[in-house]
Design a protein around this motif. Structure first.
Motif, PDB file in Angstrom:
ATOM      1  N   LEU A   1       0.863  -1.176   0.000  1.00 41.96           N
ATOM      2  CA  LEU A   1       0.000   0.000   0.000  1.00 41.96           C
ATOM      3  C   LEU A   1       0.907   1.236   0.000  1.00 41.96           C
ATOM      4  O   LEU A   1       2.018   1.184   0.518  1.00 41.96           O
ATOM      5  CB  LEU A   1      -0.800  -0.038   1.302  1.00 41.96           C
ATOM      6  CG  LEU A   1      -2.230   0.448   1.326  1.00 41.96           C
ATOM      7  CD1 LEU A   1      -3.090  -0.376   0.375  1.00 41.96           C
ATOM      8  CD2 LEU A   1      -2.789   0.312   2.741  1.00 41.96           C
TER       9      LEU A   1
ATOM     10  N   ARG B   1       0.035   6.503   3.928  1.00 44.74           N
ATOM     11  CA  ARG B   1      -0.872   7.654   3.909  1.00 44.74           C
ATOM     12  C   ARG B   1      -0.542   8.641   5.033  1.00 44.74           C
ATOM     13  O   ARG B   1      -0.116   8.210   6.121  1.00 44.74           O
ATOM     14  CB  ARG B   1      -2.318   7.189   4.165  1.00 44.74           C
ATOM     15  CG  ARG B   1      -2.834   6.057   3.323  1.00 44.74           C
ATOM     16  CD  ARG B   1      -3.265   6.567   1.971  1.00 44.74           C
ATOM     17  NE  ARG B   1      -4.255   5.707   1.341  1.00 44.74           N
ATOM     18  CZ  ARG B   1      -4.003   4.707   0.507  1.00 44.74           C
ATOM     19  NH1 ARG B   1      -2.758   4.385   0.214  1.00 44.74           N
ATOM     20  NH2 ARG B   1      -4.991   4.022  -0.033  1.00 44.74           N
TER      21      ARG B   1
ATOM     22  N   ASN C   1      -2.089  -1.811  10.583  1.00 48.21           N
ATOM     23  CA  ASN C   1      -2.990  -1.093   9.678  1.00 48.21           C
ATOM     24  C   ASN C   1      -3.485  -2.157   8.703  1.00 48.21           C
ATOM     25  O   ASN C   1      -2.976  -2.293   7.603  1.00 48.21           O
ATOM     26  CB  ASN C   1      -2.232   0.022   8.951  1.00 48.21           C
ATOM     27  CG  ASN C   1      -3.081   0.685   7.881  1.00 48.21           C
ATOM     28  OD1 ASN C   1      -4.305   0.539   7.861  1.00 48.21           O
ATOM     29  ND2 ASN C   1      -2.436   1.411   6.980  1.00 48.21           N
ATOM     30  N   PRO C   2      -4.455  -2.958   9.144  1.00 49.04           N
ATOM     31  CA  PRO C   2      -4.851  -4.118   8.340  1.00 49.04           C
ATOM     32  C   PRO C   2      -5.796  -3.688   7.214  1.00 49.04           C
ATOM     33  O   PRO C   2      -6.237  -2.537   7.191  1.00 49.04           O
ATOM     34  CB  PRO C   2      -5.611  -4.977   9.356  1.00 49.04           C
ATOM     35  CG  PRO C   2      -6.270  -3.980  10.247  1.00 49.04           C
ATOM     36  CD  PRO C   2      -5.313  -2.826  10.347  1.00 49.04           C
ATOM     37  N   PRO C   3      -6.115  -4.594   6.307  1.00 48.45           N
ATOM     38  CA  PRO C   3      -7.144  -4.272   5.313  1.00 48.45           C
ATOM     39  C   PRO C   3      -8.461  -4.037   6.062  1.00 48.45           C
ATOM     40  O   PRO C   3      -8.827  -4.852   6.895  1.00 48.45           O
ATOM     41  CB  PRO C   3      -7.246  -5.551   4.475  1.00 48.45           C
ATOM     42  CG  PRO C   3      -6.015  -6.348   4.799  1.00 48.45           C
ATOM     43  CD  PRO C   3      -5.612  -5.971   6.173  1.00 48.45           C
ATOM     44  N   TYR C   4      -9.125  -2.901   5.793  1.00 46.63           N
ATOM     45  CA  TYR C   4     -10.354  -2.631   6.556  1.00 46.63           C
ATOM     46  C   TYR C   4     -11.521  -2.112   5.723  1.00 46.63           C
ATOM     47  O   TYR C   4     -12.529  -1.676   6.261  1.00 46.63           O
ATOM     48  CB  TYR C   4     -10.083  -1.708   7.733  1.00 46.63           C
ATOM     49  CG  TYR C   4      -9.418  -0.372   7.445  1.00 46.63           C
ATOM     50  CD1 TYR C   4     -10.018   0.584   6.629  1.00 46.63           C
ATOM     51  CD2 TYR C   4      -8.194  -0.039   8.027  1.00 46.63           C
ATOM     52  CE1 TYR C   4      -9.417   1.806   6.384  1.00 46.63           C
ATOM     53  CE2 TYR C   4      -7.575   1.181   7.794  1.00 46.63           C
ATOM     54  CZ  TYR C   4      -8.195   2.102   6.966  1.00 46.63           C
ATOM     55  OH  TYR C   4      -7.598   3.310   6.738  1.00 46.63           O
ATOM     56  N   ILE C   5     -11.365  -2.094   4.408  1.00 43.72           N
ATOM     57  CA  ILE C   5     -12.472  -1.619   3.573  1.00 43.72           C
ATOM     58  C   ILE C   5     -13.513  -2.747   3.457  1.00 43.72           C
ATOM     59  O   ILE C   5     -13.153  -3.870   3.096  1.00 43.72           O
ATOM     60  CB  ILE C   5     -11.967  -1.251   2.148  1.00 43.72           C
ATOM     61  CG1 ILE C   5     -10.761  -0.297   2.208  1.00 43.72           C
ATOM     62  CG2 ILE C   5     -13.109  -0.691   1.302  1.00 43.72           C
ATOM     63  CD1 ILE C   5     -11.046   1.102   2.641  1.00 43.72           C
TER      64      ILE C   5
ATOM     65  N   VAL D   1      -6.714   4.197  -5.829  1.00 46.65           N
ATOM     66  CA  VAL D   1      -6.699   3.227  -4.725  1.00 46.65           C
ATOM     67  C   VAL D   1      -7.009   1.827  -5.260  1.00 46.65           C
ATOM     68  O   VAL D   1      -6.444   0.836  -4.799  1.00 46.65           O
ATOM     69  CB  VAL D   1      -7.686   3.643  -3.613  1.00 46.65           C
ATOM     70  CG1 VAL D   1      -7.628   2.685  -2.446  1.00 46.65           C
ATOM     71  CG2 VAL D   1      -7.397   5.067  -3.150  1.00 46.65           C
TER      72      VAL D   1
ATOM     73  N   ALA E   1      -4.560  -5.858   0.493  1.00 43.45           N
ATOM     74  CA  ALA E   1      -4.157  -4.945   1.570  1.00 43.45           C
ATOM     75  C   ALA E   1      -5.297  -3.998   1.948  1.00 43.45           C
ATOM     76  O   ALA E   1      -5.155  -3.183   2.854  1.00 43.45           O
ATOM     77  CB  ALA E   1      -2.934  -4.135   1.147  1.00 43.45           C
ATOM     78  N   LEU E   2      -6.413  -4.093   1.239  1.00 48.73           N
ATOM     79  CA  LEU E   2      -7.522  -3.158   1.447  1.00 48.73           C
ATOM     80  C   LEU E   2      -8.805  -3.835   1.919  1.00 48.73           C
ATOM     81  O   LEU E   2      -9.529  -3.310   2.757  1.00 48.73           O
ATOM     82  CB  LEU E   2      -7.830  -2.431   0.123  1.00 48.73           C
ATOM     83  CG  LEU E   2      -6.757  -1.470  -0.390  1.00 48.73           C
ATOM     84  CD1 LEU E   2      -7.005  -1.119  -1.853  1.00 48.73           C
ATOM     85  CD2 LEU E   2      -6.730  -0.205   0.445  1.00 48.73           C
TER      86      LEU E   2
ATOM     87  N   GLU F   1      -4.878   1.121  13.023  1.00 43.34           N
ATOM     88  CA  GLU F   1      -5.540   2.094  12.156  1.00 43.34           C
ATOM     89  C   GLU F   1      -6.892   1.483  11.799  1.00 43.34           C
ATOM     90  O   GLU F   1      -7.009   0.257  11.663  1.00 43.34           O
ATOM     91  CB  GLU F   1      -4.733   2.359  10.880  1.00 43.34           C
ATOM     92  CG  GLU F   1      -5.465   3.365   9.992  1.00 43.34           C
ATOM     93  CD  GLU F   1      -4.637   3.928   8.853  1.00 43.34           C
ATOM     94  OE1 GLU F   1      -3.445   4.232   9.067  1.00 43.34           O
ATOM     95  OE2 GLU F   1      -5.193   4.061   7.750  1.00 43.34           O
TER      96      GLU F   1
HETATM   97  N1  GLN Z   1      -6.495   4.116   4.079  1.00 39.74           N
HETATM   98  C1  GLN Z   1      -6.741   3.254   2.975  1.00 39.74           C
HETATM   99  C2  GLN Z   1      -7.802   3.864   2.086  1.00 39.74           C
HETATM  100  O1  GLN Z   1      -8.610   4.610   2.540  1.00 39.74           O
HETATM  101  C3  GLN Z   1      -7.165   1.881   3.413  1.00 39.74           C
HETATM  102  C4  GLN Z   1      -6.057   1.179   4.087  1.00 39.74           C
HETATM  103  C5  GLN Z   1      -6.471  -0.131   4.704  1.00 39.74           C
HETATM  104  O2  GLN Z   1      -7.405  -0.836   4.303  1.00 39.74           O
HETATM  105  N2  GLN Z   1      -5.760  -0.451   5.698  1.00 39.74           N
HETATM  106  O3  GLN Z   1      -7.829   3.642   0.927  1.00 39.74           O
END
Ligand code: GLN
Length: 306
Positions: free
Chosen positions: A98, A101, A195-199, A211, A218-219, A249
Motif C-alpha cells: 500500500l 498515507r 494497519n490491516p485491510p479494513y475496507i 486506490v 491490503a484493502l 488504524e
Molecule cells: N487508508 C486506505 C484507504 O482509505 C485503506 C487502508 C487499509 O485498508 N488499511 O484507501
C-alpha cells in the motif's frame, strides 16, 4: 514545407501535462506533472522553476511520456516514481505494498509519544507492507526492536530493503506469515500495531481509481471490514505481554466496533482517535493498571480522542 519538430521545454511540457491530467481526472494535475518530470530529470522541484526554458532530450521525453501515460491510467504516483515520503523518511514502495498515507503518520506520532520514555520495546507490525509504520517507530525509538510480518513475500522484501536504507536492519526482523501463523510461541511483544485491510468488500468498487490500483488484499477487510481486527484480537493474548498495548488504524465508522472487539479480547482500556478529516482513524487498547492505561486515559482527555 518542412514541418518543424516542436521543442518541448520544461514549461511547455508541464503545461501540456497539466491539461492532459486534468482531462483524465487526476487530482493534482500540475503537482503530479512536476513530480514525474523531477523523477525523469533526477532533480528537485525548484530546479524546474529555474530552468523553464530548458528543452528535454529525446530519452528524457520518452521516459516522461511513459510516466505520464501510466499516471493518466490512474496508477498511483508513488508506484511510478518508486517511493513515498512518510514521517520524513523516504520509503520504497511497489505494487506489493500500500502507499503510506498521511493519516497513518498520526497513528505513528501518537505511538512515538506513548513509547519514547518506556525503554526497550518489542514491537510487532502485522501486515507491514512497505515497513512505513514499523521502521518509523524504530527510527524514533532507539531502544526498540521490531518484527514485521506480511503474508506477501513481495512486501516483506520491500520492508527489508527499507530497513537497510534507513540503517535499521540491526533492530528489524521480517517474516512472511499469515498473521501469527509463523510466529514462535515465546514471541512476546510490548506493542502490537496494525494497519490491516479494513475496507468492507462492498465498498471496494467505489474506491478512487488510484486506490483500486493498490493491492486489494491490503484493502479488503471482508463483509464488514472487520475480519482482520477479529482475527488479530482472537489470538492477541498469546503474543501481547500482559502490560502491552494494541494499536490499530481503522476505517470510517469502525471506532466503536474495534474498541468493543479489543474489550472482548481483554483489553478493556481503549481510546478512539480521529484524523485530519475528523474521521475515526485509530484505536489504542490495553489492560487495566498498565503504564499504557495511564497514557490512554490521558489521551482520552485530548481533543480528537474519546
Ligand atoms: N487508508 C486506505 C484507504 O482509505 C485503506 C487502508 C487499509 O485498508 N488499511 O484507501
Amino acid at each position: 514545407m518542412v514541418q518543424e519538430k516542436p521543442i518541448w521545454t520544461i514549461l511547455k511540457i508541464l503545461d501540456w501535462t497539466k491539461q492532459y491530467f486534468k482531462n483524465k481526472g487526476v487530482e493534482n494535475p500540475r503537482l503530479d506533472a512536476e513530480v514525474l518530470l523531477c523523477a525523469v530529470l533526477k532533480c528537485e522541484r525548484i530546479k524546474l522553476y529555474t530552468n523553464f526554458d530548458q528543452p528535454l532530450e529525446e530519452d528524457e521525453l520518452a521516459k516522461y511520456r511513459e510516466f505520464v501515460l501510466r499516471r493518466g491510467k490512474m496508477e498511483p504516483l508513488a508506484y511510478i516514481v518508486g517511493h513515498k515520503e512518510f514521517m520524513d523518511s523516504d520509503f520504497k514502495v511497489t505494487k506489493d505494498t500500500l502507499v503510506p498515507r498521511p493519516e497513518t503518520e498520526l497513528l505513528v506520532e501518537e505511538l512515538i509519544k506513548m513509547n519514547e520514555t518506556k525503554g526497550p520495546r518489542e514491537i510487532l507490525d502485522m501486515g507491514c507492507g512497505s515497513g512505513a509504520i514499523l521502521l518509523s517507530l524504530l527510527k524514533e525509538l532507539p531502544e526498540a526492536r521490531g518484527l514485521g510480518i506480511d503474508i506477501n513475500p513481495g512486501a516483506v522484501a520491500v520492508t527489508i530493503e527499507n530497513a537497510k536504507n534507513l540503517q535499521l536492519e540491526d533492530r528489524t526482523a521480517v517474516l512472511v506469515s499469515d498473521l501469527y501463523k509463523n510466529l514462535l510461541p515465546d514471541d512476546k511483544f510490548n506493542l502490537i500495531v496494525s494497519n490491516p485491510p479494513y475496507i468492507p468488500t462492498g465498498d471496494m468498487q467505489g474506491l478512487a481509481q488510484d486506490v483500486q490500483n493498490e493491492p486489494h488484499e491490503a484493502l479488503d477487510g471482508g463483509i464488514d471490514g472487520l475480519d482482520y481486527y477479529k482475527r488479530i484480537l482472537q489470538h492477541i493474548e498469546d503474543f501481547l505481554l500482559p502490560t502491552g498495548m494494541a494499536a490499530f488504524e481503522i476505517g470510517i465508522g469502525q471506532g466503536e466496533q474495534v474498541a468493543r472487539l479489543c474489550q472482548e479480547a481483554g483489553l478493556s482500556i481503549t481510546t478512539i482517535g480521529k484524523d485530519y478529516a475528523n474521521i475515526d482513524r485509530m484505536v489504542f487498547a490495553t489492560k487495566e493498571e498498565t503504564d499504557y492505561a495511564n497514557e490512554i486515559m490521558a489521551l482520552r482527555q485530548k481533543k480528537g480522542f474519546r
